[in-house]
Design a protein around this motif. Sequence first.
Motif, short mmCIF file in Angstrom:
data_model
loop_
_atom_site.label_atom_id
_atom_site.label_comp_id
_atom_site.label_asym_id
_atom_site.label_seq_id
_atom_site.Cartn_x
_atom_site.Cartn_y
_atom_site.Cartn_z
N ALA A 146 -56.69 -21.08 6.57
CA ALA A 146 -57.36 -21.20 5.22
C ALA A 146 -56.66 -21.87 4.03
CB ALA A 146 -58.15 -19.85 4.83
N PRO A 191 -56.94 -26.44 4.46
CA PRO A 191 -58.17 -26.65 5.16
C PRO A 191 -58.51 -28.16 5.79
CG PRO A 191 -58.29 -26.69 2.51
CD PRO A 191 -56.88 -26.14 3.08
N HIS A 208 -53.55 -16.07 6.46
CA HIS A 208 -54.81 -16.82 6.78
C HIS A 208 -54.58 -17.70 7.97
CE1 HIS A 208 -57.12 -15.33 3.35
NE2 HIS A 208 -56.06 -15.18 2.84
#
Lengths: 315, 292
Positions: free
Chosen positions: A62, A65, A278
Amino acid sequence: MSTAVEPRTSPTQQPPGEGAALRRAGDWARRAPLLPALIFLIIVTQLPFVGTLVISFMNWNAYYPDEVGFAGFDNYRRVLTDVTTRDSIITTIVLTVSVVLVSVVLGLVIALLLDRTFRGRGIVRTMMITPFLVVPVAAALLWKHALYNPEYGLFNGVLTWIFGENAPQPDWISTMPLTAVVASLVWQWTPFMMLILLAGLQSKPLDVIEAARIDGCSSWQIFRHMTLPHLRQYLELGALLGSIYIVQNFDAVFTITSGGLGTANLPYTIYQIFYNAHDFGRASAAGVVVVIGTIIIATFALRTVSSLFREEGAR
Amino acid sequence: MTATLEAPRTAAPPVNPPGRNPAGTLLTILAWVVGVLFVLPVLWMVLTSLHSEADAATNPPSLFAPLTLDGYANFFGAQTGTSPWPALLNSLTASVLSTALVLLLAIPAAYALSIRPVRKWTDVLFFFLSTKMLPVVAGLLPVYLIAQGIGMLDNIWMLIILYTSMNLPIAVWMMRSFLAEVPVEVLEAASIDGCSLTRTLRTVVVPMVLPGIAATSLICFIFSWNELLFARVLTATVAQTAPVFLTGFVTSQGLFLATVCAASVVVSLPVLIAGFAAQDKLVQGLSLGAIK
């Protein structure tokens, strides 16, 4: 049970022809009450897992991206070669096996103690169950702060009581982190094992044991050759259900050590990879690894439950 | 009153009266010691929660320090200003509503698996059980992404749906074993009298298995109330549940032992009450109905 089931299933064995359409309609009427639960469960539990499977083959963090894409087995390679993840696999196994083993043995001893009639048996049983009913997070907090704390925890307080001012005052969590987590989990799970084994003990055929006693068998012989074989399935069931829950343990590891000092198990590690790093792809691959491990345990668990189930059907 | 209750008991002693043989007495004492050891940490938690912070943090522990409700007052925000009520209310909402949903789905399903079983009903039953063995972490990420996608992060309904799926397999298994005990004759009588399926369920079956439904509800309630991982990942401030509040509460409060203990007592209380109430049926629920 078996006599009750047979006439109920017999309409499905009607001859084909005119009855077929009727039977099909009947089949759907039978299935209708089942479908909402089945569909709900497939959507909420199976589809997300398919999602995990897909993401586990993707490069997806994340924080980056722009770099989302297909990764092949990269995530799996990283999960299995990364020292942290590998360690957490070992920690998960050690944690699960030790908690299950100790709580099953303790649970068996206590179940045997509670299988006799004595004054206050109900009270002792209730006291025994209590640890299992404390909310897991609260139990973990209790152990961490009220019992293990080196300055004012109960354990060191008791040491001071016994040995006076110069008593040893160990810092339990930092000197034996994994044991500290195991002890708190054993405390919570022994009642569970005890309950299942006590149910097993109380279902054993008393007349046969009475006959054996009359034939001059000693208590140990009766335990070794009659009680223990009868309990086998219950021991298996307790151990396997316990494993399924403890493999997934998050609350104790998260609260007592925050995964530090070599106590991070797989669920905690996955939580960290996902929540802090993430790294969705790697977290998913680790999740799939947990599932594979669980399937191995679950295969045995299902077999045990189904054998108990057959017994119920034969009764 | 007690005297009249005690009298017949001493008049008709059990077959193996305790205290007659020394080994029996020893085992009884041992059982009591083990029971006390296991409950001791909980009693310690309650006692500490009733002490002042100063008395709670002493070594050796002060057993006879004056009791106070300060810990509870602190937990309920007298000092910090952060009230635990929203979190407790969220837990209650999530647990009660998901339990209701579970029953709504599980009772008909269990009916289809026991009273008039569908074909291959054992396979279906084992499918339900197998979903329980799927680790929570294995589906967490997609669930998070979906929740984010449809704007359901920090939304109590997301938890309600997840808790329903978490407890549904257990409830189906438990309810199946309760429904299997309903005599066929009763159902046949109902169908001869012209009862429809829903009517039979509502007026005949459900009242007969009411104790089973109560036990199933309590177990679903306990599991939902205890859940931490989903709640922690999927909620923030609005839909935060009691366990999540508890973990955040400790980090922000540092080590106020009496307050932490008071918080643990309050959060555990509903489960303790539910658990003691369902004691006898607890085993059957926890072993997924495989043991009666």
